[in-house]
Structure formats: structure tokens, C-alpha cells
Design a protein around this motif. Structure first.
Motif, PDB file in Angstrom:
ATOM      1  N   PRO A  87      -3.934   5.702  14.466  1.00  0.00           N
ATOM      2  CA  PRO A  87      -2.493   6.004  14.489  1.00  0.00           C
ATOM      3  C   PRO A  87      -2.126   7.484  14.410  1.00  0.00           C
ATOM      4  CG  PRO A  87      -3.053   4.369  12.804  1.00  0.00           C
ATOM      5  CD  PRO A  87      -4.326   4.980  13.259  1.00  0.00           C
ATOM      6  N   LEU A  88      -3.100   8.400  14.386  1.00  0.00           N
ATOM      7  CA  LEU A  88      -2.701   9.809  14.376  1.00  0.00           C
ATOM      8  C   LEU A  88      -1.926  10.147  15.649  1.00  0.00           C
ATOM      9  CD1 LEU A  88      -4.389  12.903  12.997  1.00  0.00           C
ATOM     10  CD2 LEU A  88      -3.549  13.033  15.327  1.00  0.00           C
TER      11      LEU A  88
ATOM     12  N   THR B  21      -1.493   3.184  -5.179  1.00  0.00           N
ATOM     13  CA  THR B  21      -1.669   1.733  -5.119  1.00  0.00           C
ATOM     14  C   THR B  21      -2.571   1.282  -6.267  1.00  0.00           C
ATOM     15  OG1 THR B  21      -1.652   1.973  -2.704  1.00  0.00           O
ATOM     16  CG2 THR B  21      -2.303  -0.171  -3.591  1.00  0.00           C
TER      17      THR B  21
ATOM     18  N   ASN C 105      -8.516   6.210  -1.702  1.00  0.00           N
ATOM     19  CA  ASN C 105      -8.145   7.240  -0.747  1.00  0.00           C
ATOM     20  C   ASN C 105      -7.294   8.307  -1.442  1.00  0.00           C
ATOM     21  OD1 ASN C 105      -7.200   8.740   1.401  1.00  0.00           O
ATOM     22  ND2 ASN C 105      -6.789   6.978   2.721  1.00  0.00           N
TER      23      ASN C 105
ATOM     24  N   GLY D 152       0.823  -1.213   0.000  1.00  0.00           N
ATOM     25  CA  GLY D 152       0.000   0.000   0.000  1.00  0.00           C
ATOM     26  C   GLY D 152       0.850   1.253   0.000  1.00  0.00           C
ATOM     27  N   ARG D 153       0.550   2.170  -0.903  1.00  0.00           N
ATOM     28  CA  ARG D 153       1.354   3.383  -1.043  1.00  0.00           C
ATOM     29  C   ARG D 153       0.813   4.540  -0.209  1.00  0.00           C
ATOM     30  NH1 ARG D 153       5.105   0.140  -2.810  1.00  0.00           N
ATOM     31  NH2 ARG D 153       5.397  -0.045  -5.060  1.00  0.00           N
ATOM     32  N   GLY D 154      -0.212   4.279   0.620  1.00  0.00           N
ATOM     33  CA  GLY D 154      -0.808   5.352   1.413  1.00  0.00           C
ATOM     34  C   GLY D 154      -0.005   5.693   2.657  1.00  0.00           C
TER      35      GLY D 154
ATOM     36  N   ASP E 104      -7.231  11.425  -0.183  1.00  0.00           N
ATOM     37  CA  ASP E 104      -7.311  12.513   0.799  1.00  0.00           C
ATOM     38  C   ASP E 104      -5.972  13.241   0.942  1.00  0.00           C
ATOM     39  OD1 ASP E 104      -9.075  13.844   2.728  1.00  0.00           O
ATOM     40  OD2 ASP E 104      -7.564  13.235   4.170  1.00  0.00           O
ATOM     41  N   GLU E 105      -4.921  12.558   0.601  1.00  0.00           N
ATOM     42  CA  GLU E 105      -3.555  13.119   0.617  1.00  0.00           C
ATOM     43  C   GLU E 105      -3.361  14.407   1.426  1.00  0.00           C
ATOM     44  OE1 GLU E 105      -1.300  14.578  -3.103  1.00  0.00           O
ATOM     45  OE2 GLU E 105      -0.300  12.712  -2.593  1.00  0.00           O
ATOM     46  N   SER E 106      -3.165  14.250   2.722  1.00  0.00           N
ATOM     47  CA  SER E 106      -2.964  15.448   3.548  1.00  0.00           C
ATOM     48  C   SER E 106      -1.752  15.374   4.446  1.00  0.00           C
ATOM     49  CB  SER E 106      -4.188  15.708   4.428  1.00  0.00           C
ATOM     50  OG  SER E 106      -5.370  15.588   3.693  1.00  0.00           O
TER      51      SER E 106
ATOM     52  N   LYS F 184      -4.481  -7.749   1.475  1.00  0.00           N
ATOM     53  CA  LYS F 184      -5.634  -6.941   1.894  1.00  0.00           C
ATOM     54  C   LYS F 184      -6.859  -7.312   1.054  1.00  0.00           C
ATOM     55  CE  LYS F 184      -6.294  -2.100   2.894  1.00  0.00           C
ATOM     56  NZ  LYS F 184      -5.669  -0.801   2.739  1.00  0.00           N
TER      57      LYS F 184
ATOM     58  N   GLU G 154      -8.446   5.363   7.146  1.00  0.00           N
ATOM     59  CA  GLU G 154      -9.482   4.745   6.315  1.00  0.00           C
ATOM     60  C   GLU G 154     -10.868   4.680   6.958  1.00  0.00           C
ATOM     61  OE1 GLU G 154      -7.901   1.010   5.110  1.00  0.00           O
ATOM     62  OE2 GLU G 154      -7.881   0.167   7.112  1.00  0.00           O
TER      63      GLU G 154
ATOM     64  N   VAL H 209     -10.180  -0.047   1.076  1.00  0.00           N
ATOM     65  CA  VAL H 209      -9.718   1.325   0.882  1.00  0.00           C
ATOM     66  C   VAL H 209      -8.263   1.250   0.429  1.00  0.00           C
ATOM     67  CG1 VAL H 209      -9.320   3.582   1.942  1.00  0.00           C
ATOM     68  CG2 VAL H 209     -11.233   2.169   2.725  1.00  0.00           C
TER      69      VAL H 209
ATOM     70  N   TYR I 229      -7.382  16.271   7.748  1.00  0.00           N
ATOM     71  CA  TYR I 229      -6.325  15.258   7.563  1.00  0.00           C
ATOM     72  C   TYR I 229      -6.806  13.898   8.051  1.00  0.00           C
ATOM     73  CZ  TYR I 229      -1.949  12.803   8.953  1.00  0.00           C
ATOM     74  OH  TYR I 229      -0.940  11.909   9.157  1.00  0.00           O
ATOM     75  N   ILE I 230      -7.544  13.892   9.138  1.00  0.00           N
ATOM     76  CA  ILE I 230      -7.921  12.619   9.751  1.00  0.00           C
ATOM     77  C   ILE I 230      -8.764  11.770   8.797  1.00  0.00           C
ATOM     78  CG2 ILE I 230      -9.990  13.517  10.928  1.00  0.00           C
ATOM     79  CD1 ILE I 230      -7.487  10.835  12.169  1.00  0.00           C
TER      80      ILE I 230
HETATM   81  C1  LIG Z   1      -4.021  10.000  10.358  1.00  0.00           C
HETATM   82  C2  LIG Z   1      -3.917   9.188   9.115  1.00  0.00           C
HETATM   83  C3  LIG Z   1      -3.948   9.813   7.875  1.00  0.00           C
HETATM   84  C4  LIG Z   1      -3.862   9.073   6.706  1.00  0.00           C
HETATM   85  N1  LIG Z   1      -3.905   9.736   5.522  1.00  0.00           N
HETATM   86  C5  LIG Z   1      -3.864   9.016   4.373  1.00  0.00           C
HETATM   87  C6  LIG Z   1      -3.972   9.668   3.118  1.00  0.00           C
HETATM   88  O1  LIG Z   1      -4.092  10.883   3.043  1.00  0.00           O
HETATM   89  N2  LIG Z   1      -3.939   8.913   1.988  1.00  0.00           N
HETATM   90  C7  LIG Z   1      -3.821   7.555   2.046  1.00  0.00           C
HETATM   91  O2  LIG Z   1      -3.818   6.906   1.012  1.00  0.00           O
HETATM   92  N3  LIG Z   1      -3.724   6.909   3.215  1.00  0.00           N
HETATM   93  C8  LIG Z   1      -3.753   7.606   4.379  1.00  0.00           C
HETATM   94  N4  LIG Z   1      -3.694   6.935   5.572  1.00  0.00           N
HETATM   95  C9  LIG Z   1      -3.615   5.460   5.561  1.00  0.00           C
HETATM   96  C10 LIG Z   1      -5.006   4.853   5.422  1.00  0.00           C
HETATM   97  O3  LIG Z   1      -5.562   4.670   6.711  1.00  0.00           O
HETATM   98  C11 LIG Z   1      -4.983   3.502   4.751  1.00  0.00           C
HETATM   99  O4  LIG Z   1      -4.058   2.699   5.398  1.00  0.00           O
HETATM  100  C12 LIG Z   1      -4.641   3.559   3.293  1.00  0.00           C
HETATM  101  O5  LIG Z   1      -5.490   4.412   2.600  1.00  0.00           O
HETATM  102  C13 LIG Z   1      -4.732   2.200   2.712  1.00  0.00           C
HETATM  103  O6  LIG Z   1      -4.355   2.227   1.362  1.00  0.00           O
HETATM  104  P1  LIG Z   1      -3.062   1.472   0.838  1.00  0.00           P
HETATM  105  O7  LIG Z   1      -3.074   0.096   1.447  1.00  0.00           O
HETATM  106  O8  LIG Z   1      -3.249   1.440  -0.615  1.00  0.00           O
HETATM  107  O9  LIG Z   1      -1.901   2.253   1.283  1.00  0.00           O
HETATM  108  C14 LIG Z   1      -3.744   7.670   6.767  1.00  0.00           C
HETATM  109  C15 LIG Z   1      -3.692   7.056   8.005  1.00  0.00           C
HETATM  110  C16 LIG Z   1      -3.771   7.796   9.167  1.00  0.00           C
HETATM  111  C17 LIG Z   1      -3.731   7.098  10.468  1.00  0.00           C
END
Ligand SMILES: Cc1cc2nc3c(=O)[nH]c(=O)nc-3n(C[C@H](O)[C@H](O)[C@H](O)COP(=O)(O)O)c2cc1C
Ligand code: SF4
Ligand code: FES
Lengths: 449, 184
Positions: free
Chosen positions: A402-403, A212, A81, A53-55, A83-85, A64, A174, A207, A169-170
Motif C-alpha cells: 500500500p505504499l 495496539t 511494529n 489495529g492502531r498502526g 517502526d513508526e515512520s 487478526k 508488516e 505483527v 519507512y517501508i
Molecule cells: C508503507 C507502510 C508503512 C507502515 N508503517 C507502519 C508503522 O510504522 N507502524 C505500524 O504499526 N504499522 C505500519 N504499517 C501498517 C502495518 O503494515 C501493519 O498493518 C500493522 O503493523 C499492523 O498492526 P495493527 O493491526 O496493530 O495496526 C505500515 C503500512 C505500510 C503499507
């Protein structure tokens, strides 16, 4: 030149539109998957690819996907996702605004693999202009029969929508994202149940990050093995790195995982070194949440091996001397940077973005910001540095999402590696503003100014 | 509480109402609450850039949900303004990468030029100045957002030109505006 899978056609004029994208081989993965593969075969290719996962969390995508519950008669969903913040991260924006069809294509192929008939792209509200770009791409995909009913005559139906967030950001977490998509406050849910079992509207949901999903396209086109052949060890394939800060050439770079950090920073192919001929001081390698490392530890591991841009190498040494890949938000700081002040901008961010559900996070981030503000204002004491350390310790591992850790780790790492700077700041708040002072503090040769 | 708008004037244009129906159709039957955030953006764009209580009540009625369900959401997300804002809301990023490259100077300059502090609105109702956290434009720092438009690689001169342009145009900037996309 490193291999490019996602940004291969980045510079082709008109790649944002359907026709050019299609001419460059676009939508081949949809044809291949829908016409010649069954959904499980697509999941198998993704498993073989080793894609993680690239998030930010780097969880294996194929695994997953295979966890997705498939109860009879209950619709499943794929949610992207976007949301990229995470401060320092802007690769998804780059990809979506320049090659929107790559995400649309990835969404179709991935939705097919998961048996989803309605999928959503949740994008942060501040990227409103990209909503337009994506919606145009989606309309083009509908018009050419890649979306809608009975796609390519295979009987597979898919609707794809863009959902816009409201600036939080939150909502990148996911479960908070899913709450937000349901029209609620972005409060993360307690897990389990995991989204794979109870996600959007209590239905099984996957998600995945934008990058990804985009990576699924080359994986299906060339096969999982071909993807796994790129990279190093368990860090397979390519990764988009968002490079910012004091670099000669900041921007988004697609790298083969395993590229030496030193080459990434200094070579002309990538960031071209540090601005104004200055010295590198420190790097935050994977977005604001990951531990900051001083120059000597980002270029080489504690054992003296060259540090590589891979999940394993960046994490080498644990949190004592290593860091994490995270989202790939690579922030470089030169020797004029105040680590304390930089940390303050991160901590202010986490305080602002805490959803407020858990007291250790809500109160802890507020206190860390206050203490840092006090230190920056020149009123700090040595005890404040220890207080900061205690505060972050008391957040870690005690929160719903995890924030909490994301806010604690940067504080811990800054104190761990730059404690002398905090202490100097407390003892001598005005002198710290003197650039040369950093050189003395970090045992660097005096600059020629 | 400042109610701002009166109940009579609050109705979406026919065009927006059509859009509202399309948005609600994206979700399964009975899940229309999912349309809340998109509708709040639409409402904010249509009703002077902020969400007054009557506006939020109107959105609640469109989605058949309780007003409190709208208030609690509107107050959670940074992009929803619960107080009137100037025609041009200028949001300057102040997080790490932008700070490293001089965001503080940009903010100070804006305060001086506009004669207001962060969080305030100019007397003529033209500009509101805000600081925000990372907007995903760190590679082109420092940056600010006005309406849906990102202004990147900012310099003091660029800020001055922007203010002049915005003043000349004199129009409200919203997230729904068309934007010109900068080449990175
Ligand atoms: C506070 C917080 C912010 C996050 N922000 C992002 C985000 O902006 N973009 C994202 O892809 N994943 C973010 N994640 C991770 C996601 O919860 C999730 O693991 C992810 O979207 C899974 O996608 P992936 O398996 O393709 O990485 C964040 C997690 C936390 C705890
Ligand atoms: S850790 Fe922070 S952001 Fe996450 S649920 Fe708790 S209070 Fe909210
Ligand atoms: S830090 Fe300013 S846009 Fe990311």
C-alpha cells in the motif's frame, strides 16, 4: 476530561522504572491472563473489546489473532511494529520512552494469548535511544520473573528482544518488517501467504502496532466489554493522537474515540487552537498518507454533521469529502500554508521511501516529485496539474504494497480540494507567496496583521 | 572504490564481540543473518561512523554469510553510511510538520554556519550535514538528530549553542551514545 487507559499514569514521577510502574498496578494483566485465563479466553476478550489495529489500517485485532495458524510443532511469533515512520506520527515513541513497561507488559500478555515463546519489538533505527529504555525495562521484567522460563510458575516461557531497523519507512509495512528482521532489504512480500500463516522465518506470525499491544493491557484488566463501552460505535476505546503543525499545544493526546474534531483542535484540554491567533486552513488527520481536508470538511462532514475523531466519522464522505483515521498523525496547517509545498514534502518523502520493487510506485513517485518541484520552481503549466492527477491515478491499486496508494492519495486530495491553489501557483508563482493571497483564495475574511 | 579501512585494523573490541554473540543468540539456530542490522549499527559506531567494504566483509564473516548479502542490505537503509562522514552527523528533518515550523530556515542557517551544503562534510572532518525525512518528533518541530540525540523545538540560537557544544566536545557522535531525554 476524557478517559485515559494508556496514559493514565503518564505524569507519575518515576513511571519509566519498574517499581513505580508496578505500584501503579503494572503487570496485573499478566497475572490475570497467565493465572486465571487460557490463551483463547484472552483472544475472546480482545475480540469483545472491538480493538482495531492502531498502526494505520484499523483491522480488528481479535480477528487478526484468531487467524493465526497453529500447525503442530511450529513455533509462532508476535512481532511488535515500532517502526513508526509515517510523517506526523510520534505516539509510539512517546509511549515507549515514557511508559516502556506498558509495552513490555502488553507483549507478555499478548504473546501468551498467541502461544508465542519468542517475541520481538522491531523499532526504527532512529529511535536508538529508546532501544536502551526498552532493554532496561525488559531486563527489569526478567529480573522480576515476568519474562523467561516458567513465568509465575505457570509453565509459560517467553523471551522478548528488541530488534533495531536501519532507517526505512517501508519496514513499517508488516511483510517488509519481517524481511528486515530476517536481515534482508525491506522489500514487501507478495500476499498471500499472509504473515499469520507464513511470517517470520516462514512461521505463523502476528505483527501489531505498539499502541495496539499496549491497549491489550487495559482490555485484559477490565474486560473487553468495559473497553467496548468507551468510544462510539465500531470505534471503541481510546486512541493516541499525535498532534503537530500550527497548533498552540502540539503533542500526544489520548482521546476517547468519538471526540469532536473541533473540540480536539480548539479546546484548552487538547490542542488549544491555532498558533498566533491565525485561522485553520487544512488538516491531515491520520498521518501523511491520508487525504488532506480543508477546514470546513474537517470540522463538519459534507452533510453538515460535526466530524468526530472516529474511524467512521473521519471516513464519512469517502475520499470525495472525507479522509481516514490512519495512524492518528494529526497535522494542522494555518492559513499561511502553501498546500502545494506541503504536498511536495510528502511526495519527496514517498519517493525517497519507495523500495523500488514495482515500477508504478518507483517511477510514479519520482515523477510526482519532479512535477511538483517544477511547479514550485515557477515553471509549471496547467497541464502539469492534470499530469499529477494522472500520475497518482496510475499508481493506485497497481502495486505490491500500500505504499503506492499512500503516495497517491495525498496528491489526489490536495488537487481535489485545492486545485485553484495549484492553478494560481502555475499562473502566478510569485504572488502565491503573499500570505493574504490565501485568504482571498479560500474565501476567508482578511486577516488583521 | 574507497576501501578506507585496512583489513588488519578491523576487529570488534572484546566487549562488542560479546555483544555480537548475545545478539546472535536472540534468533533460532541457523537464523543468525537476522543479526545483520544490529551488527551493522555496531560496526558503524566502532569503525569511524561508516561502513567500508572491509568492514562489511568482516560483518559477513561474523555471520557466515556472503559479502553481497551485507552490501545489498547496507545500501538499502538510510542510516548506513557507505562513505566517510564527519564526527558529528547532523540530520535535519525536512518533512511536513518540521517544514511548517521553519525547518528550511534551520537548514539554511546550518549551511551558512558550517560553510557547506547539505550532503557535504566540513574540511576539518567535524560536521556532515544531511536532510532526512520525518524522525517521529513532529510535535516538537523543527528538529534534528545528532548521534542518538534528538534536538527538538529548534531555534537559530539553539542550533548555534549546539554547534559550539559539539565543537568543544570534539567527539564522534554515534547512535550508541547515551542520550539525555528531553521532557516533551
Ligand atoms: C508503507 C507502510 C508503512 C507502515 N508503517 C507502519 C508503522 O510504522 N507502524 C505500524 O504499526 N504499522 C505500519 N504499517 C501498517 C502495518 O503494515 C501493519 O498493518 C500493522 O503493523 C499492523 O498492526 P495493527 O493491526 O496493530 O495496526 C505500515 C503500512 C505500510 C503499507
Ligand atoms: S508499492 Fe512501492 S514500496 Fe511497496 S513494494 Fe511496490 S515499490 Fe515497494
Ligand atoms: S516531520 Fe519532522 S519529525 Fe516528523
Amino acid at each position: 476530561m476524557g478517559k485515559k487507559l494508556l496514559l493514565e499514569h503518564d505524569n507519575v514521577p518515576g513511571i519509566q522504572g519498574y517499581d513505580v510502574y508496578r505500584q501503579m498496578g503494572g503487570y496485573a494483566s499478566v497475572e490475570k491472563a497467565l493465572k486465571t485465563m487460557n490463551p483463547n479466553a484472552v483472544v475472546e476478550e480482545v475480540k469483545k473489546s472491538g480493538l482495531r489495529g492502531r498502526g494505520g489500517a484499523g483491522f480488528p485485532t481479535g480477528m487478526k489473532w484468531s487467524f493465526l495458524a497453529k500447525p503442530d510443532g511450529v513455533p509462532r511469533h508476535l512481532v511488535c511494529n515500532a517502526d513508526e515512520s509515517e510523517p506526523g506520527t510520534f505516539k509510539d515513541r512517546y509511549l515507549m520512552s515514557r511508559i516502556p513497561h506498558l509495552l513490555v507488559e502488553g507483549m507478555i500478555t499478548s504473546s501468551f494469548a498467541l502461544g508465542a515463546n519468542t517475541s520481538y519489538i522491531y523499532i526504527r533505527g532512529e529511535y536508538y535511544y529508546i532501544v536502551r529504555i526498552l532493554e532496561k525495562a525488559i531486563a527489569e521484567a526478567y529480573a522480576h520473573g515476568w519474562l523467561g522460563k516458567n513465568i509465575l510458575g505457570t509453565g509459560y516461557n517467553l523471551d522478548l528482544y528488541v530488534q533495531v531497523g536501519g532507517g526505512a519507512y517501508i519496514c513499517g509495512e508488516e511483510t517488509a518488517l519481517l524481511e528486515s528482521l530476517e536481515g534482508k532489504r525491506g522489500n514487501p512480500r507478495i500476499k498471500p501467504p499472509f504473515p499469520a500463516v507464513k511470517g517470520l522465518w516462514e512461521r505463523p506470525t502476528v505483527v501489531n502496532n505498539v499502541e495496539t499491544i499496549a491497549a491489550v493491557v487495559p482490555i485484559v484488566n477490565n474486560g473487553g466489554d468495559a473497553y467496548a463501552a468507551i468510544g462510539v460505535g465500531k470505534s471503541t476505546g481510546t486512541k493516541l493522537i499525535s498532534a503537530s503543525g500550527h497548533l498552540n499545544k502540539p503533542g500526544v493526546y489520548e482521546i476517547e474515540l468519538g471526540l469532536p474534531v473541533e473540540e480536539f483542535i480548539y479546546s484548552e484540554e487538547y490542542c488549544g487552537g491555532i498558533r498566533n491567533g491565525r485561522e485553520l486552513k487544512a488538516v491531515v488527520a491520520g498521518g501523511s498518507s491520508v487525504p488532506i481536508l480543508p477546514k470546513h470538511l474537517i470540522l463538519n462532514t459534507a452533510a453538515g454533521e460535526p466530524r468526530l475523531m472516529s474511524y467512521e466519522s473521519l471516513a464519512d464522505g469517502g475520499f470525495v469529502t472525507g479522509t481516514m483515521m490512519g495512524s492518528g498523525g494529526f497535522i494542522a496547517m494555518d492559513d499561511t500554508t502553501s498546500i502545494v509545498k506541503n504536498l511536495y514534502t510528502f511526495t519527496r518523502f514517498y519517493h525517497h521511501e519507495s523500495c523500488g520493487q514495482c515500477s508504478p510506485c518507483r517511477e510514479g513517485t519520482a515523477w510526482m516529485e519532479k512535477v511538483l518541484h517544477k511547479i514550485l520552481d515557477g515553471h509549471g503549466t496547467l497541464a502539469d496539474v492534470d499530469l499529477l492527477w494522472d500520475l497518482q491515478k496510475n499508481i493506485e491499486g497497481k502495486t505490491i504494497c500500500p505504499l503506492g496508494e499512500a503516495a497517491a492519495w495525498p496528491v489526489a486530495a490536495a488537487i481535489r480540494h485545492f486545485r485553484t491553489e495549484f492553478e494560481e501557483f502555475v499562473k502566478n508563482p510569485t504572488r502565491i507567496k503573499d500570505v493574504k493571497h490565501y485568504y482571498r483564495l479560500n474565501n476567508l475574511p482578511e486577516p488583521v496583521m | 572504490m574507497n576501501t578506507g579501512h585496512t583489513q588488519q585494523e578491523i576487529k570488534f573490541s572484546d566487549e562488542s564481540l560479546e555483544l555480537v554473540r548475545n545478539i546472535i543468540a536472540r534468533y533460532p539456530q541457523g537464523k543468525q543473518k537476522s543479526a545483520l542490522l544490529p551488527l551493522l549499527h555496531l560496526a558503524q559506531a566502532e569503525f569511524d561512523g561508516w561502513l567500508s567494504v572491509p568492514v562489511m566483509d568482516y560483518v559477513a564473516s561474523l555471520l557466515s554469510i556472503k559479502p553481497i548479502e551485507v552490501y545489498e542490505v547496507a545500501s538499502f537503509y538510510t542510516m548506513f553510511n557507505l562513505k566517510p562522514v564527519g564526527k558529528c552527523l547532523i540530520e535535519v528533518c525536512q518533512t511536513s510538520s518540521c517544514w511548517l515550523l521553519g525547518a528550511e530556515d534551520i537548514i539554511k542557517h546550518l549551511e551558512k554556519k558550517l560553510g557547506i551544503k547539505v550532503g557535504e562534510t566540513t574540511k576539518d572532518g567535524m560536521f556532515t550535514l544531511k536532510t532526512v525525512e520525518c524522525l517521529g518528533s513532529c510535535g516538537t518541530a523543527p528538529m534534528l538528530m545528532c548521534g542518538a540525540q534528538f534536538h527538538e523545538n529548534l531555534t537559530i540560537e539553539k542550533v548555534d549553542t549546539l554547534l559550539t557544544d559539539l565543537k568543544t566536545e570534539g567527539k564522534r557522535k554515534t547512535y550508541l551514545d547515551e542520550v539525555k531525554i528531553d521532557k516533551y
